[in-house]
Design an enzyme around this catalytic site. Structure first.
Site, PDB file in Angstrom:
ATOM      1  N   HIS A   1     148.844  70.753 109.974  1.00  0.00           N
ATOM      2  CA  HIS A   1     149.296  69.353 109.875  1.00  0.00           C
ATOM      3  C   HIS A   1     148.422  68.544 108.919  1.00  0.00           C
ATOM      4  O   HIS A   1     148.434  67.313 108.948  1.00  0.00           O
ATOM      5  CB  HIS A   1     149.340  68.684 111.255  1.00  0.00           C
ATOM      6  CG  HIS A   1     150.525  69.118 112.072  1.00  0.00           C
ATOM      7  ND1 HIS A   1     150.668  68.815 113.403  1.00  0.00           N
ATOM      8  CD2 HIS A   1     151.636  69.813 111.721  1.00  0.00           C
ATOM      9  CE1 HIS A   1     151.822  69.328 113.839  1.00  0.00           C
ATOM     10  NE2 HIS A   1     152.410  69.945 112.848  1.00  0.00           N
TER      11      HIS A   1
ATOM     12  N   ASN B   1     145.434  74.599 129.049  1.00  0.00           N
ATOM     13  CA  ASN B   1     145.878  73.219 128.825  1.00  0.00           C
ATOM     14  C   ASN B   1     145.893  72.503 130.172  1.00  0.00           C
ATOM     15  O   ASN B   1     146.278  73.079 131.176  1.00  0.00           O
ATOM     16  CB  ASN B   1     147.290  73.210 128.211  1.00  0.00           C
ATOM     17  CG  ASN B   1     147.624  71.901 127.535  1.00  0.00           C
ATOM     18  OD1 ASN B   1     146.943  71.507 126.587  1.00  0.00           O
ATOM     19  ND2 ASN B   1     148.635  71.209 128.013  1.00  0.00           N
TER      20      ASN B   1
HETATM   21  P1  NAD Z   1     149.609  66.545 122.405  1.00  0.00           P
HETATM   22  O1  NAD Z   1     148.989  65.204 122.554  1.00  0.00           O
HETATM   23  O2  NAD Z   1     151.095  66.624 122.373  1.00  0.00           O
HETATM   24  O3  NAD Z   1     149.115  67.466 123.616  1.00  0.00           O
HETATM   25  C1  NAD Z   1     147.757  67.595 123.946  1.00  0.00           C
HETATM   26  C2  NAD Z   1     147.659  68.418 125.219  1.00  0.00           C
HETATM   27  O4  NAD Z   1     146.297  68.641 125.464  1.00  0.00           O
HETATM   28  C3  NAD Z   1     148.250  67.701 126.441  1.00  0.00           C
HETATM   29  O5  NAD Z   1     149.212  68.550 127.060  1.00  0.00           O
HETATM   30  C4  NAD Z   1     147.024  67.504 127.362  1.00  0.00           C
HETATM   31  O6  NAD Z   1     147.316  67.793 128.710  1.00  0.00           O
HETATM   32  C5  NAD Z   1     146.038  68.519 126.837  1.00  0.00           C
HETATM   33  N1  NAD Z   1     144.641  68.094 126.961  1.00  0.00           N
HETATM   34  C6  NAD Z   1     144.101  66.925 126.542  1.00  0.00           C
HETATM   35  N2  NAD Z   1     142.765  66.932 126.736  1.00  0.00           N
HETATM   36  C7  NAD Z   1     142.473  68.124 127.335  1.00  0.00           C
HETATM   37  C8  NAD Z   1     141.275  68.715 127.793  1.00  0.00           C
HETATM   38  N3  NAD Z   1     140.088  68.088 127.683  1.00  0.00           N
HETATM   39  N4  NAD Z   1     141.343  69.947 128.355  1.00  0.00           N
HETATM   40  C9  NAD Z   1     142.537  70.596 128.478  1.00  0.00           C
HETATM   41  N5  NAD Z   1     143.693  70.087 128.053  1.00  0.00           N
HETATM   42  C10 NAD Z   1     143.669  68.863 127.476  1.00  0.00           C
HETATM   43  O7  NAD Z   1     148.980  67.224 121.115  1.00  0.00           O
HETATM   44  P2  NAD Z   1     149.503  68.441 120.210  1.00  0.00           P
HETATM   45  O8  NAD Z   1     150.177  69.466 121.041  1.00  0.00           O
HETATM   46  O9  NAD Z   1     148.374  68.810 119.324  1.00  0.00           O
HETATM   47  O10 NAD Z   1     150.665  67.847 119.270  1.00  0.00           O
HETATM   48  C11 NAD Z   1     150.739  66.570 118.821  1.00  0.00           C
HETATM   49  C12 NAD Z   1     150.347  66.199 117.410  1.00  0.00           C
HETATM   50  O11 NAD Z   1     149.189  65.477 117.584  1.00  0.00           O
HETATM   51  C13 NAD Z   1     149.962  67.180 116.396  1.00  0.00           C
HETATM   52  O12 NAD Z   1     150.857  67.038 115.364  1.00  0.00           O
HETATM   53  C14 NAD Z   1     148.587  66.731 115.855  1.00  0.00           C
HETATM   54  O13 NAD Z   1     148.628  66.672 114.440  1.00  0.00           O
HETATM   55  C15 NAD Z   1     148.452  65.366 116.371  1.00  0.00           C
HETATM   56  N6  NAD Z   1     147.155  64.853 116.830  1.00  0.00           N
HETATM   57  C16 NAD Z   1     145.970  65.293 116.315  1.00  0.00           C
HETATM   58  C17 NAD Z   1     144.773  64.761 116.776  1.00  0.00           C
HETATM   59  C18 NAD Z   1     143.488  65.273 116.184  1.00  0.00           C
HETATM   60  O14 NAD Z   1     143.433  65.625 115.008  1.00  0.00           O
HETATM   61  N7  NAD Z   1     142.417  65.362 116.972  1.00  0.00           N
HETATM   62  C19 NAD Z   1     144.764  63.801 117.770  1.00  0.00           C
HETATM   63  C20 NAD Z   1     145.996  63.340 118.283  1.00  0.00           C
HETATM   64  C21 NAD Z   1     147.186  63.898 117.797  1.00  0.00           C
END
Ligand code: NAD
Ligand code: ZN
Length: 256
Positions: free
Chosen positions: A125, A222
């Site tokens: 991404h 997760n």
């Molecule tokens: P998402 O937000 O859809 O899902 C994140 C998952 O992680 C959730 O199901 C949650 O339950 C789980 N989670 C959160 N913290 C956790 C922890 N400490 N331990 C275990 N599980 C945990 O994110 P996704 O699936 O990556 O998809 C969404 C989009 O978000 C992607 O396109 C990405 O580019 C973007 N994104 C990126 C960032 C980043 O770069 N850090 C941050 C936010 C979103």
């Protein structure tokens, strides 16, 4: 001391990974929440409960209302720039260094896998650390974008006048070429370790059934259930920091 059920699952996870010929990890926003970067879809503090994704993370949103788009991303990038890798990033880097992990495919744009020492990182991404023109795709250094925004100016391309955006994949945008490399990596791997992703965003989520169809064994860690838990040999619904620390012990990795 008695072994707790979840500890037994981490042992199973280690056995699954050690039995692999080629292990690939697929990570999502959940690996970075413990670095202070909010994810999108967590029930309480996910970003999408506060912001409208169609407006703030889509090409049409950027064109229709650049002010709101840039205000949101400027705030977001401030958070990203302050973040430091956490133990999950470090354990993955240590696994690669020990020959236990071939690649990290990540949906994250925060660069934390690279910063923690992982070498083969496929950022499907994109990354917030680079910018480009929405219309002619010319590259621009990221600081230029932030400097323009600091002066209250909409950042425009010197060549064609198009809007300059971070090199992150927005809704309505094609996947970058590195996604093909990720698909090839999945085809080559006989183990897939999915960490911190809701597996709701396509085409990346589709890598999990692709991996399963080619006969790989899958593990998912997760906090919440995902739509592909039923395809996984090991599923752990716990906080990643704890699970990865235990995994590092099981794999005798020198990580804190
Ligand atoms: P998402 O937000 O859809 O899902 C994140 C998952 O992680 C959730 O199901 C949650 O339950 C789980 N989670 C959160 N913290 C956790 C922890 N400490 N331990 C275990 N599980 C945990 O994110 P996704 O699936 O990556 O998809 C969404 C989009 O978000 C992607 O396109 C990405 O580019 C973007 N994104 C990126 C960032 C980043 O770069 N850090 C941050 C936010 C979103
Ligand atoms: Zn241009």
């Amino acid at each position: 001391m008695a072994v707790r059920h979840s500890d037994a699952l981490v042992k199973q996870l280690a056995v699954l990974l050690l039995g692999g010929r080629r292990v690939t990890a697929l990570t999502g926003a959940g690996v970075s929440t413990e670095s202070g970067i909010p994810d999108f879809r967590s029930p309480q503090d996910g970003l999408w409960h506060q912001a409208d994704p169609r407006r703030l993370a889509s090409i049409s949103g950027l064109r229709a209302d650049p002010q709101s788009f840039y205000a949101f991303w400027r705030w977001r990038f401030g958070r990203l720039a302050e973040a430091e890798p956490n133990s999950c990033h470090r354990v993955l880097a240590a696994m690669e260094a020990k020959g236990l992990l071939a690649a990290v495919i990540t949906q994250n744009i925060d660069g934390l896998h690279r910063r923690s020492g992982s070498k083969r990182v496929l950022e499907v991404h994109g990354t917030y650390e680079q910018c480009h023109c929405l219309d002619c795709s010319a590259d621009y250094p990221a600081p230029l974008l932030w400097q323009n925004l600091d002066r209250g100016q909409i950042p425009r391309c010197g060549l064609c006048g198009g809007l300059i955006k971070p090199r992150v994949v927005l809704f309505e945008e094609a996947m970058p070429p590195v996604f093909e490399e990720a698909v090839a990596e999945i085809q080559r791997s006989d183990r897939l370790l999915v960490l911190g992703s809701s597996l709701e965003v396509y085409p990346v989520a589709g890598l999990v059934p692709t991996s399963h169809a080619r006969g790989a064994q899958i593990a998912i860690v997760n906090r919440e259930p995902t739509p592909y838990d039923h395809l996984a040999a090991v599923v752990i619904h716990r906080q990643l920091g704890e699970v990865m620390a235990q995994l590092a012990e099981e794999l005798s990795l020198p990580v804190r």
